[in-house]
Each structure stands twice: as structure tokens, then as C-alpha cells.
Write an enzyme that holds these catalytic residues in place. Structure first.
Site, PDB file in Angstrom:
ATOM      1  N   GLY A   4      -8.339  -0.579  14.880  1.00  0.00           N
ATOM      2  CA  GLY A   4      -8.305  -1.111  16.234  1.00  0.00           C
ATOM      3  C   GLY A   4      -8.049  -0.019  17.249  1.00  0.00           C
ATOM      4  O   GLY A   4      -7.031   0.661  17.175  1.00  0.00           O
TER       5      GLY A   4
ATOM      6  N   TYR B 143     -17.273  -1.177   5.156  1.00  0.00           N
ATOM      7  CA  TYR B 143     -17.165  -0.426   6.397  1.00  0.00           C
ATOM      8  C   TYR B 143     -15.749  -0.193   6.886  1.00  0.00           C
ATOM      9  O   TYR B 143     -15.388   0.921   7.252  1.00  0.00           O
ATOM     10  CB  TYR B 143     -17.955  -1.155   7.496  1.00  0.00           C
ATOM     11  CG  TYR B 143     -17.788  -0.551   8.870  1.00  0.00           C
ATOM     12  CD1 TYR B 143     -18.451   0.622   9.220  1.00  0.00           C
ATOM     13  CD2 TYR B 143     -16.949  -1.132   9.816  1.00  0.00           C
ATOM     14  CE1 TYR B 143     -18.292   1.200  10.466  1.00  0.00           C
ATOM     15  CE2 TYR B 143     -16.783  -0.562  11.071  1.00  0.00           C
ATOM     16  CZ  TYR B 143     -17.461   0.597  11.399  1.00  0.00           C
ATOM     17  OH  TYR B 143     -17.288   1.174  12.620  1.00  0.00           O
TER      18      TYR B 143
ATOM     19  N   CYS C 195      -8.096  -6.120  13.020  1.00  0.00           N
ATOM     20  CA  CYS C 195      -7.016  -5.368  13.644  1.00  0.00           C
ATOM     21  C   CYS C 195      -6.148  -4.734  12.571  1.00  0.00           C
ATOM     22  O   CYS C 195      -6.298  -5.019  11.384  1.00  0.00           O
ATOM     23  CB  CYS C 195      -6.155  -6.285  14.517  1.00  0.00           C
ATOM     24  SG  CYS C 195      -7.072  -7.099  15.851  1.00  0.00           S
TER      25      CYS C 195
ATOM     26  N   ASP D 182     -26.720   4.605   5.703  1.00  0.00           N
ATOM     27  CA  ASP D 182     -25.637   4.108   6.557  1.00  0.00           C
ATOM     28  C   ASP D 182     -24.950   2.951   5.851  1.00  0.00           C
ATOM     29  O   ASP D 182     -25.495   2.368   4.901  1.00  0.00           O
ATOM     30  CB  ASP D 182     -26.195   3.655   7.911  1.00  0.00           C
ATOM     31  CG  ASP D 182     -25.139   3.705   9.011  1.00  0.00           C
ATOM     32  OD1 ASP D 182     -23.962   3.938   8.689  1.00  0.00           O
ATOM     33  OD2 ASP D 182     -25.496   3.494  10.182  1.00  0.00           O
ATOM     34  N   ASP D 183     -23.740   2.607   6.326  1.00  0.00           N
ATOM     35  CA  ASP D 183     -23.014   1.506   5.688  1.00  0.00           C
ATOM     36  C   ASP D 183     -23.671   0.167   5.959  1.00  0.00           C
ATOM     37  O   ASP D 183     -23.669  -0.727   5.114  1.00  0.00           O
ATOM     38  CB  ASP D 183     -21.547   1.484   6.153  1.00  0.00           C
ATOM     39  CG  ASP D 183     -21.422   1.556   7.659  1.00  0.00           C
ATOM     40  OD1 ASP D 183     -21.805   0.588   8.337  1.00  0.00           O
ATOM     41  OD2 ASP D 183     -20.921   2.574   8.167  1.00  0.00           O
TER      42      ASP D 183
ATOM     43  N   ASN E 282      -4.041 -10.343  12.456  1.00  0.00           N
ATOM     44  CA  ASN E 282      -5.332  -9.751  12.129  1.00  0.00           C
ATOM     45  C   ASN E 282      -6.233 -10.852  11.613  1.00  0.00           C
ATOM     46  O   ASN E 282      -5.945 -11.465  10.588  1.00  0.00           O
ATOM     47  CB  ASN E 282      -5.165  -8.662  11.056  1.00  0.00           C
ATOM     48  CG  ASN E 282      -6.504  -8.142  10.550  1.00  0.00           C
ATOM     49  OD1 ASN E 282      -7.507  -8.197  11.248  1.00  0.00           O
ATOM     50  ND2 ASN E 282      -6.504  -7.637   9.329  1.00  0.00           N
ATOM     51  N   GLY E 283      -7.329 -11.110  12.319  1.00  0.00           N
ATOM     52  CA  GLY E 283      -8.261 -12.143  11.884  1.00  0.00           C
ATOM     53  C   GLY E 283      -8.722 -12.998  13.041  1.00  0.00           C
ATOM     54  O   GLY E 283      -8.484 -12.693  14.210  1.00  0.00           O
TER      55      GLY E 283
END
Length: 530
Positions: free
Chosen positions: A31, A262, A2, A370-371, A105-106
Site C-alpha cells: 500500500g 503479484y 493493504c 510479465d506477472d 485489509n480486504g
């Protein structure tokens, strides 16, 4: 995963909400499921606006005008543990003690133990499935032990120390104590990023910001900033300088390497590591591996899968001495595909999200970069699009190693068995996605791309299955159970949309049709000063 943000303005006559909204736009990539802001007025009264949807949808001009106060916090939710219900939009709030609002966040890995503790020992009611609400209530229960009418910084640091000793997992948090100020803290492993910055005004007063990424600090003129250390906390009172304290001893410093692969913006610097430079290094390392395993002149062109892989793909092409081309045009009004809970929706979304240009594929051996490769659904669609555009051969390179295990610290990739890398070799994966060959970055090479003299370890559990904090018994099963519940809820909601005359594709494709259940609570609680 987030985005979190907190600001204290020196001028108490200026509302902080507009700056929080602007900051949210810089963190929107972290997010897109829900957004929320809580501000605090001069008398300690809290004002809230939150709901499902993008920041631009939730924070309308009318709602923003009702957010009063020079102190505030913001949250941008990316759905992980818990559901996507509007009730789980953050920041969360508890009235007792003092009035606390928190953005997290987490993910916590001992959430089952914490829920039992709050229910059976502390007797605090938990209203959602979110581990963020658990974290907030653990902190509130520790503050409650002081049994004071007012608390001070020492009390807050002590409560944080006890809280962080009880919880396990990844967390970067910004909290607001009504009428008091902001609090920021970071887990002892530093898994999730958190920075603090200061901005000097013309009258030499100072504003302060706590944020997930450096890009929002720089954009708002906070020229002096630094990362919070693992296990460190900061308190910024409504007047005065920040006070820092190492509230728990740092453990093995291991930021989540997926931030660099990413999630973070390329123009951010996290823990002293430039995201952009790390992605350039990923391109160099990937090219070196490709040169070892593929024939010379076997690749005609390198094409990135937009957008995150662009930097690495360009450097890979330069290192290989092969032309770099933009072969896919992206529709920027479609969200990230792996966030969508339904496989059929994800497949159709790829076609709406990207369009292949025949001129860049026709009669060429193409290396797509791609990542990462997660479920493989998106990769399979992209390979098919390349072939339909006329590619002779399609090779697929990933900047990350094979993802074989669940991500437990805040990125909702998929259940382990749904990962294309789970129990499959690279040859088997290439067959699943329809590529002529799949090339993965080696794990040690990826670590070399990101490490510094200060940071030599990273959280890489998605690749190895060994998580830096360990996990509780049945935690992965609990995550999969919650995901299954969420998928059923989403299917019910999609069915309701169909009954209302809208197709599922239309509801996903058009951002204006997002169901925004925002609420503005004016004068939620008058908690006073502490």
C-alpha cells in the site's frame, strides 16, 4: 489490498512506534496511498499519526516522537473501495464503546446492506465511503450490546463471532482496544493473509506481532510464527499469552491466488506456500505451454517486465533453454502504474518507469514475461518500447490467465469493461497491445503452482467471474460508481496542481511532491483500562 501490522511489546517502558515504522517499510509494497500508526500508552490513551503518502513521508521523526506506548497497530493503504481522501487513511477509530482502533485489509461485498443496518437499526454515524469503517462500527455495535464498563476475552470473541456472521467478503484485521490489547481475525475463507509470531527476549519475556506477511516477522526476529486459520481470532492482552479461538466455522479455504502471482513479496511464505517457489513453478508451467504452441528456436531471448515477473521469467528461460536477459532498467522512484487513476498518466508513467536497452533487443525475437496483463495499457507501451529498441518480433507471456472480471477483494485493477481481457480472445488481445503473439498461463496450471495438500482451492474470480463469497446485487455497479467519483476527484486535484504551477507529470514523478496531509493527534482519547 493493504498491509496491516500490530505489535505488543513486553517492556511497557519501550515505545513500539519505531518498530511499527520499520515494519511498515517491509510492507510498503502492499500500500502506497496512505499510512497510519496508532499506539496506546500505559493509561489507555491513544496516540495517532496518519495521512496520505508513503510511510517515509507520513512518519517523520518529529511525528514519531509523539507516538507513545508499547502497543500499536499500523496500516498501509492501497486504494480500493472508498476514495483516496485523507479522511480514509487508516487505522480507523471509534470512541464508543471502550475506544477501538482498527486496520483492515480486504473488501466487504455486502457494504450496502451494512451501511443501511448501521444507519437505520444501530444508528451509528459513518463518516467515509470506506467499508473498513463499516466493519469497525459493526464490531463496536456488537460490543456495545454487553453494556459493561469492562469487557473480557469471552465478550470480545462473542462480538467477533457476531460481527463475522454479519459481514461478507475478504478481511484480515488487526484491532486495538484501548488499555486492553490487540485483536487479530481473518475471514472464514482465508482470502487475505494474516500471521502471528512471538519473539523471546533475554529476560524470557515475549513480544508479539500480527502481520500481513511472514517477511516482516522474520526481519524483526519473530522466529516462531504461524498463519491465522480462516475464521480464527486471537487476542493478545497487554500482559499475558495470546488466546486463540475459532470464532466462526471455516468455509471453503481459498486464499486469493493474486497474492502469489503479484502482490506478496517473493521472500514471504503465506499459508505454508513459498511465494518464490510458486513463481518458479509458474515459469516452468509457462515454458511447457510455450513449447507446445511455438516453433523451436522461434525465441532468441527471454526478458522480464520488472520486477514481480523476474523469478518466473528466469525459470521460463531455463526451461526453454533460451538466454535470459535484463532488457529493461527500472527507475525505482516511480510507483506501480495501475494504481494511477488516469489513463494518460499511466501511459507517460511507463516511459518514466522503464528504459529499454537496445543491445538486448536489437534484431532478436523477444519473449517478454510479465506477472499479468490488466488494462493492457502498460503492456502496449512495453511492446512498443521493445520494437523501438530493435526487436524483430515481440511475444508477450503472462504468468496469470486472462483477467476478464473485476477484482472485488481488495485489488483495484479496473472496471470490468476496462480490462483488456474482457470479451476478447488472445488473438484480439495481442493486436490491442501490439504483440506478435500473447501466451497466457492456463488457470489449472496456475493453481497447481500454488496448491498444497492443505490448500487445493483459491479465489480466482478475476479469471472466471465466480467469486468465492458471491456478491450482493448492484455491488459491482457501486464499485464502478465509486471509481468514477475518485477519478473526477483526481482530475480536480490535478487541475489544482496545474494552477499551482506544477505539471501533472512532475507531481507524479517526484515523490517529494506527494501531498502528505498527515496529522498527529496527541492524547486522542483517555479511555482508561477495560
Amino acid at each position: 489490498m493493504c498491509g496491516i501490522l500490530g505489535i505488543v511489546l513486553a517492556n511497557q517502558d519501550v515505545n513500539v512506534a519505531p518498530e511499527l515504522f520499520e515494519g511498515a517499510m517491509f510492507l510498503q509494497h502492499r500500500g502506497q496511498d496512505a499510512a497510519g500508526i496508532v499506539t496506546c500508552g500505559s493509561k489507555g490513551r491513544l496516540y495517532q499519526c496518519k495521512g496520505n503518502g508513503m510511510a517515509r513521508d507520513v512518519f517523520t521523526q518529529k511525528r514519531m516522537s509523539n507516538l507513545i506506548g508499547n502497543i500499536g497497530i499500523c496500516h498501509l493503504r492501497y486504494p480500493t473501495a472508498g476514495s483516496s481522501a485523507g479522511s480514509e487513511a487508516q487505522p480507523f477509530y471509534v470512541n464508543s464503546p471502550y475506544g477501538i482502533s482498527l486496520s483492515h485489509n480486504g473488501n466487504l461485498v455486502n457494504s450496502i446492506e451494512l451501511r443501511n443496518h448501521l444507519d437505520e437499526v444501530v444508528h451509528r454515524h459513518i463518516n467515509t465511503d470506506s467499508d473498513s469503517e463499516l466493519l469497525l462500527n459493526i464490531f463496536a455495535s456488537e460490543l456495545d450490546k454487553f453494556n459493561k464498563s469492562r469487557v473480557n476475552n469471552g465478550d470480545l470473541f462473542t462480538a467477533l463471532s457476531e460481527t463475522m456472521g454479519r459481514i461478507r467478503g475478504a478481511y484480515a484485521c488487526v484491532a486495538m482496544l484501548a488499555g486492553y490489547g490487540l485483536i487479530g481475525f481473518r475471514d472464514p475463507n482465508g482470502i487475505r493473509p494474516l500471521l502471528i509470531g512471538e519473539r523471546v527476549n533475554k529476560d524470557n519475556s515475549k513480544d508479539f506481532m500480527i502481520a500481513s506477511e511472514s517477511v516482516v516477522l522474520k526481519a524483526h526476529g519473530f522466529k516462531k510464527f504461524r498463519d491465522l486459520n480462516p475464521g480464527e481470532a486471537v487476542i493478545i492482552k497487554k500482559t499475558g499469552e495470546p488466546e486463540f479461538k475459532q470464532v466462526v466455522q471455516p468455509k471453503l479455504f481459498a486464499p486469493d491466488i493474486f497474492e502469489y502471482v503479484y502482490f506478496a513479496r517473493p521472500d514471504s511464505v503465506l499459508d505454508g506456500v513459498s511465494v518464490y517457489r510458486s513463481r518458479i513453478e509458474m515459469g516452468i508451467k509457462l515454458a511447457a505451454k510455450i513449447q507446445k504452441i511455438m516453433k523451436e528456436n522461434e525465441i532468441d531471448v527471454v526478458i522480464p517486465v520488472p520486477d514481480t515477473a523476474r523469478t518466473s521469467a528466469f525459470q521460463c528461460a531455463v526451461s526453454l533453454g533460451v538466454p535470459y536477459r535484463e532488457g529493461f532498467v527500472k527507475n525505482r522512484y516511480i510507483g506501480r502504474t495501475f494504481i494511477m487513476p488516469n489513463q494518460q498518466e499511466r501511459r507517460s508513467s511507463v516511459r518514466r518507469k522503464l528504459n529499454a536497452m537496445d543491445s538486448e533487443f536489437e534484431n532478436k525475437n523477444v519473449l517478454l514475461v510479465d506477472d499479468s496483463i490488466v488494462r493492457g495499457t502498460t503492456s502496449k507501451e512495453i511492446v512498443a518500447m521493445a520494437r523501438e529498441a530493435g526487436a524483430k518480433k515481440v511475444f508477450f507471456a503472462s504468468c496469470a490467465p486472462p483477467i476478464r472480471f473485476n477484482h472485488i477483494y481488495g485489488i483495484d485493477l479496473a472496471d470490468t469493461k476496462a480490462l483488456v481481457g474482457f470479451n476478447r480472445s488472445e488473438e484480439e488481445i495481442s493486436k490491442v497491445i501490439g504483440a506478435d503473439k500473447v501466451i497466457y498461463q492456463d488457470l489449472q496450471d496456475l493453481i497447481e503452482c500454488c496448491k498444497t495438500p492443505e490448500i487445493k482451492n483459491f479465489e480466482v474470480g478475476v479469471f472466471t467471474g465466480n467469486y468465492i463469497t458471491g456478491i450482493e446485487d448492484n455491488y459491482l455497479q457501486e464499485l464502478e460508481k465509486i471509481r468514477a467519483q475518485n477519478q473526477r476527484l483526481q482530475e480536480i486535484q490535478n487541475g489544482e496542481n496545474l494552477n499551482n504551477g506544477f505539471s501533472v507529470d512532475a507531481c507524479i514523478d517526484q515523490s517529494d511532491m506527494i501531498d502528505v496531509k498527515a496529522e498527529v493527534d496527541i492524547s486522542i482519547y483517555n479511555t482508561g483500562d477495560h
